[in-house]
Design a protein around this motif. Sequence first.
Motif, PDB file in Angstrom:
ATOM      1  N   PRO A 168      46.702  44.547  49.713  1.00 21.69           N
ATOM      2  CA  PRO A 168      47.157  44.763  48.335  1.00 21.69           C
ATOM      3  C   PRO A 168      47.301  43.461  47.540  1.00 21.69           C
ATOM      4  CG  PRO A 168      48.403  46.149  49.826  1.00 21.69           C
ATOM      5  CD  PRO A 168      47.591  45.216  50.683  1.00 21.69           C
ATOM      6  N   ASN A 176      43.757  42.464  46.628  1.00 15.75           N
ATOM      7  CA  ASN A 176      43.188  43.320  45.580  1.00 15.75           C
ATOM      8  C   ASN A 176      43.764  43.010  44.203  1.00 15.75           C
ATOM      9  OD1 ASN A 176      41.429  44.745  47.252  1.00 15.75           O
ATOM     10  ND2 ASN A 176      42.974  46.287  47.789  1.00 15.75           N
ATOM     11  N   GLN A 177      45.064  42.723  44.139  1.00 18.70           N
ATOM     12  CA  GLN A 177      45.703  42.487  42.849  1.00 18.70           C
ATOM     13  C   GLN A 177      45.441  41.087  42.295  1.00 18.70           C
ATOM     14  OE1 GLN A 177      49.640  43.936  41.776  1.00 18.70           O
ATOM     15  NE2 GLN A 177      49.877  44.789  43.821  1.00 18.70           N
ATOM     16  N   ASN A 178      45.283  40.106  43.179  1.00 22.48           N
ATOM     17  CA  ASN A 178      45.307  38.722  42.712  1.00 22.48           C
ATOM     18  C   ASN A 178      44.055  37.895  43.001  1.00 22.48           C
ATOM     19  OD1 ASN A 178      48.391  38.589  41.994  1.00 22.48           O
ATOM     20  ND2 ASN A 178      48.325  39.436  44.054  1.00 22.48           N
ATOM     21  N   ASP A 193      56.300  43.799  43.657  1.00 26.25           N
ATOM     22  CA  ASP A 193      55.134  44.670  43.442  1.00 26.25           C
ATOM     23  C   ASP A 193      53.840  44.007  43.917  1.00 26.25           C
ATOM     24  OD1 ASP A 193      54.867  42.713  41.532  1.00 26.25           O
ATOM     25  OD2 ASP A 193      54.989  44.062  39.809  1.00 26.25           O
ATOM     26  N   LYS A 217      52.463  41.244  43.032  1.00 28.21           N
ATOM     27  CA  LYS A 217      51.790  40.365  42.090  1.00 28.21           C
ATOM     28  C   LYS A 217      52.237  38.933  42.362  1.00 28.21           C
ATOM     29  CE  LYS A 217      51.447  43.766  38.364  1.00 28.21           C
ATOM     30  NZ  LYS A 217      51.872  44.109  36.981  1.00 28.21           N
TER      31      LYS A 217
END
Length: 275
Positions: free
Chosen positions: A157, A160-162, A179, A181
């Motif tokens: 995760p 995928n986000q960063n 979260d 991030k």
Amino acid sequence: MAGKVEIFVGLVGKADKNVGIANAGTSVIDQYTTDKKGFELVNQSAQTGVSVVATVTSIVQLTKGFVPFLNIQTNALAGTMMFLKITAEYKGNTKFKTGDAVSLVGNVAGIAAGITLLVAGPGLAASAFVAAGVVTSLYGIFTSEAVTNFFNSTVLPVWNQNFKNKPSATYPDYWVAPDLKLVPLAEIIARYGNQVAVSHWDPRVNTVKVSRGLRGGGASGSVPGGSYAGGSVMPPLVIPRPERPSENIDIFIESINGQPQDGYGCCSGSQDGYH
């Protein structure tokens, strides 16, 4: 050389000195800096006996803030996790594959960590992987199932986000928010109430789940349901008592044996309630 390989890895290691300082990421980077010319990634195939070897050319710390890794069965800090990018050059024509268990080895340090390559797909070059790993001192603690669950709950995760759309990015001053991030410290404090991501590991069933906890001031902090502090390998968590409705009972003693008393029931004359 047969080509370059890049590995984005979430690495868990013991906090041997100080939770905020001596974590998995900086420990491996320090070893690499000391033994720079001797670090390699090695995978020995059990089926063929053929080794895949790549010479490490750089290890980059991708984030500043670490993620506490908590053993919920013993109620203790099992370690800390840091995100790294390891770049290496293959020494032969054979290459790593998804699912390989790769050792990070130094001439001086020996085997520094074990890394499992779990994803090589969309958003990544053919020679890049997203992985999870643990330092050698934790080999006997974490199972392969726990490492995979850690990867799925936390590492992937965050990637995928960063990093998925910006695989060359680094965030040396950023922390992992609840979260997942990556944000600067000022935002952790202002937007997230000084809370960061925390991994909860249950060794009985090998689950790893992400929650949140207060960011400590360098060497200490707190986590959901308790606190942690630096200075030992596995500092204990202090669990607060459950909150209950506040109930106060006021007791005022007017006299003892007919002598007037103050509000503490202990003194008279010029004495106050503290002497």
